[in-house]
Design an enzyme around this catalytic site. Sequence first.
Site, short mmCIF file in Angstrom:
data_model
loop_
_atom_site.label_atom_id
_atom_site.label_comp_id
_atom_site.label_asym_id
_atom_site.label_seq_id
_atom_site.Cartn_x
_atom_site.Cartn_y
_atom_site.Cartn_z
N ARG A 103 37.02 38.67 -21.99
CA ARG A 103 37.94 38.39 -20.88
C ARG A 103 38.52 39.69 -20.36
O ARG A 103 38.34 40.75 -20.95
CB ARG A 103 39.05 37.43 -21.32
CG ARG A 103 39.91 37.94 -22.46
CD ARG A 103 40.96 36.90 -22.86
NE ARG A 103 41.69 37.32 -24.05
CZ ARG A 103 42.60 36.58 -24.66
NH1 ARG A 103 42.91 35.39 -24.21
NH2 ARG A 103 43.23 37.03 -25.74
N CYS A 107 38.59 44.24 -12.12
CA CYS A 107 39.52 45.19 -11.49
C CYS A 107 40.33 44.47 -10.41
O CYS A 107 39.73 43.82 -9.54
CB CYS A 107 38.72 46.33 -10.86
SG CYS A 107 39.74 47.33 -9.75
N ASN A 141 46.37 35.42 -16.97
CA ASN A 141 46.83 35.39 -18.36
C ASN A 141 47.02 36.82 -18.86
O ASN A 141 46.07 37.60 -18.88
CB ASN A 141 45.80 34.68 -19.25
CG ASN A 141 46.33 34.39 -20.64
OD1 ASN A 141 47.07 33.42 -20.83
ND2 ASN A 141 46.01 35.23 -21.60
N GLU A 142 48.25 37.15 -19.21
CA GLU A 142 48.56 38.44 -19.84
C GLU A 142 47.96 39.62 -19.07
O GLU A 142 47.06 40.32 -19.56
CB GLU A 142 48.11 38.46 -21.30
CG GLU A 142 48.87 37.47 -22.15
CD GLU A 142 48.64 37.64 -23.65
OE1 GLU A 142 47.62 38.24 -24.03
OE2 GLU A 142 49.49 37.18 -24.43
N CYS A 151 42.50 50.89 -14.22
CA CYS A 151 41.07 50.93 -13.95
C CYS A 151 40.79 52.20 -13.15
O CYS A 151 41.67 52.70 -12.45
CB CYS A 151 40.70 49.68 -13.16
SG CYS A 151 39.04 49.70 -12.47
N CYS A 153 37.82 52.75 -11.16
CA CYS A 153 36.61 52.54 -10.35
C CYS A 153 36.79 53.12 -8.95
O CYS A 153 37.86 53.60 -8.59
CB CYS A 153 36.29 51.04 -10.28
SG CYS A 153 37.42 50.11 -9.22
N CYS A 156 39.52 51.55 -6.94
CA CYS A 156 40.85 52.06 -7.32
C CYS A 156 41.10 53.44 -6.71
O CYS A 156 42.20 53.73 -6.25
CB CYS A 156 40.99 52.11 -8.84
SG CYS A 156 41.19 50.47 -9.56
N GLU A 322 53.58 31.03 -25.13
CA GLU A 322 52.75 30.87 -26.32
C GLU A 322 53.61 31.25 -27.53
O GLU A 322 54.06 32.39 -27.63
CB GLU A 322 51.53 31.80 -26.27
CG GLU A 322 50.59 31.52 -25.11
CD GLU A 322 49.38 32.45 -25.06
OE1 GLU A 322 49.17 33.21 -26.02
OE2 GLU A 322 48.68 32.42 -24.03
N TRP A 330 44.68 38.19 -35.43
CA TRP A 330 44.43 39.53 -34.90
C TRP A 330 45.32 40.62 -35.50
O TRP A 330 45.35 41.73 -34.99
CB TRP A 330 44.53 39.53 -33.37
CG TRP A 330 45.73 38.80 -32.81
CD1 TRP A 330 45.78 37.47 -32.46
CD2 TRP A 330 47.04 39.33 -32.55
NE1 TRP A 330 47.03 37.14 -32.00
CE2 TRP A 330 47.82 38.27 -32.03
CE3 TRP A 330 47.62 40.59 -32.69
CZ2 TRP A 330 49.16 38.43 -31.66
CZ3 TRP A 330 48.96 40.75 -32.31
CH2 TRP A 330 49.70 39.67 -31.81
N GLU A 370 38.68 33.38 -31.86
CA GLU A 370 39.94 32.90 -32.45
C GLU A 370 39.75 31.81 -33.49
O GLU A 370 40.65 30.99 -33.73
CB GLU A 370 40.89 32.49 -31.32
CG GLU A 370 41.30 33.73 -30.54
CD GLU A 370 42.17 33.49 -29.33
OE1 GLU A 370 42.39 32.33 -28.97
OE2 GLU A 370 42.59 34.50 -28.73
C1 GAL Z 1 47.44 35.68 -26.59
C2 GAL Z 1 46.53 35.14 -25.50
C3 GAL Z 1 45.91 33.82 -25.93
C4 GAL Z 1 45.36 33.94 -27.32
C5 GAL Z 1 46.45 34.36 -28.26
C6 GAL Z 1 46.01 34.44 -29.71
O1 GAL Z 1 47.70 37.03 -26.42
O2 GAL Z 1 47.24 34.92 -24.31
O3 GAL Z 1 44.90 33.47 -25.02
O4 GAL Z 1 44.31 34.86 -27.31
O5 GAL Z 1 46.92 35.63 -27.87
O6 GAL Z 1 47.06 34.83 -30.54
#
Ligand code: GAL
Length: 672
Positions: A103, A107, A141-142, A151, A153, A156, A322, A330, A370
């Site tokens: 993901r 750019c 998302n984030e 970036c 490129c 940019c 979240e 992670w 994940e």
């Molecule tokens: C966030 C992300 C989610 C998922 C999660 C896992 O940073 O927005 O999609 O990857 O981490 O902890």
Amino acid sequence: MSFGVCYYPEHWPPARWTVDAQMMRAAGLTLVRIGEFAWANMEPAEGQYAWDWLDRAIETLAGAGLQLILGTPTATPPAWLTRAYPDILRVDANGRPRDHGTRRHYCPNSPTYQAYSAGIVTAMLGRYGAHPAVVGWQIDNEFGGGQTARCYCDWCAAAFRRWLQARYGSLAALNEAWGNVFWSQTYSDWAQIAPPGARVDKRSPSHELDYFRFSSDAWVAYQQLQIDLVRRYAPGRVVTTNFMGLFPDLDQYDLAAPLDLVSWDNYPTGNPERWRPRLYAPGRDSRRNDPTYAYDVGEPIITSLAHALTRSLKQRPFWVMEQQCGQINWGDVNPGVRPGSSRLWAWHAVAEGAAAVLYFRWRATRFAHEQYHSGLLHHDGSPDVGYGDHLRLEAERALLDEVMAAPCPPAGVGLLFDFADLWALQLQPHRADFGYLRHLFVYYEALQRLGIPVDLVSPAGDLSPYRLLIAPTAHLAGEALAGRLADYVAGGGTLLLGVRSGFKTPSNLVTADPLPGELQHLVGATVTDWQSLPPEVGWPLVAETPALAALGEDPAGFWVERLRPGKAQVLVRYAGGGAALTMNERGPGRVYYLGWYPPAGQARTLLAYLASQTGLQPIASDLPPGLLALRRAQFIFLLNFTDRPLTATPAGYTITVAPRDVWVGIAEQPDR
Ligand code: GAL
């Protein structure tokens, strides 16, 4: 008060959706976020949309009485798009394009990507913009996650030149602002200017700082493209995106400004592990959890700082989009999470200003990156530890509802937090372990340990509510900032400036004035010399004020600046000569300048002194390590992040809080 969950119906057979929806409702959840990575399912081939599955998922969830947040899926451009139009791919500082595979490989300045983003978002909005159960939209998302904030490129490069033309107007102005006389850097044509990629050695910090600013602005503009569509086709719906706490690469104030509310993704055992090396003093910065805390709760003061920044972006209640509710996948250790910890995280978020908490994720996934990440449900669909914790929260709902409806009035202390300062010091720390966030954390942690509520505040924000404003370093100080700080002090505020304040101009050149540059008249003293010190060297201190005697017990180290007082009074001096801490009375206000980088103990001593000078009351006295004292409107909280009972004294009452538990009380004074 709303609790919810992040859900991926595309990962499960449709027959299961009904069971999931019923289980969510049975647990008391009311919000579900879906869709944010499902572009390939929504548009399997260019221009061919497949909405049946999403229609059915939305009807199933809505039919169970759930409200939906739809995520726009632009963090995951599908393979048909990246393969057909490789100019959408992000290019790193070495000129290498990111490839398709996970993901955030795009750019934001690619016109092709902008057009396709508008296409999918408009199509989604056409289908669901007016749906009564779709109450909000999460853009992308984030932003910037996975090291994608900048970036390099060709799109940019062209956009950067346009950005510079708008900022400086002429090449002469740019050459001067960047100090391009150095090393023959003078540009005679805009076309000569390129992004400061990694193929250049020892790049100009002014050039780089502007590239950081430009990159941040590019995301703000890309976000706006989508916000405009939501506003047009889904009026009245909430628009947000999910931030990442202390993520330093984008100016979060700018991203937050056009949103209805700010949300962030809170992983208490993961984020602090990543941020700790950037926050803790050298020597204390390993990736291992501080043993003060229970092994499965993370580091609450670090989590608090991220909550506080998020809240402060709008000085309003925020959402946790979240929320970790079991182990993540992670981190280094990814500790298992025991019953009680997830509940404690939810209370912590609420105490810091959350109005909604959505767990990540509903059910642990069987697929891809994940697989080892938990959800409220195990892989097999049975309840996991977070589910049980949530049921405990449901039993506390009456109190939670009251707290979550409360506003977030400003705290008594504001900590100035400026992304351009952060970037300038990241580009030129002078000593490798001088970090903007680390320096800020010294003050933040000291205030937390004292139980004194604190907000973060943008230099462009409203400074007037704060009795005490701390600028750990107001590094890039132009006339505008000097004027705002002067107004704050003229209004009766107390300002504490730390080392390296006023050292630079906004375009990242060193000031030609005596230090602290534009702030000199405020400080009423001049910084005559400064040094970075090796760990074994200290400059002995002598306190001139009995109330600050404890500051003289240890020498100043790390970074020292010697001051020559003008109008300012000397509160602490160096035994070897020169002032170390000064105070300048300016009308009803005061300006302190602290000429050394304080370790934790000295910071606590100084801040306790300033709190008493400004009439700031701690929430609780005798706070032991591991117990956090927080305040939201009239509610006060003691949160115990250890495995032992801990006792403190809020408002004169002695309260013992059980391990990994929370105590909620009502403050007797409406005052902050
Ligand atoms: C966030 C992300 C989610 C998922 C999660 C896992 O940073 O927005 O999609 O990857 O981490 O902890």
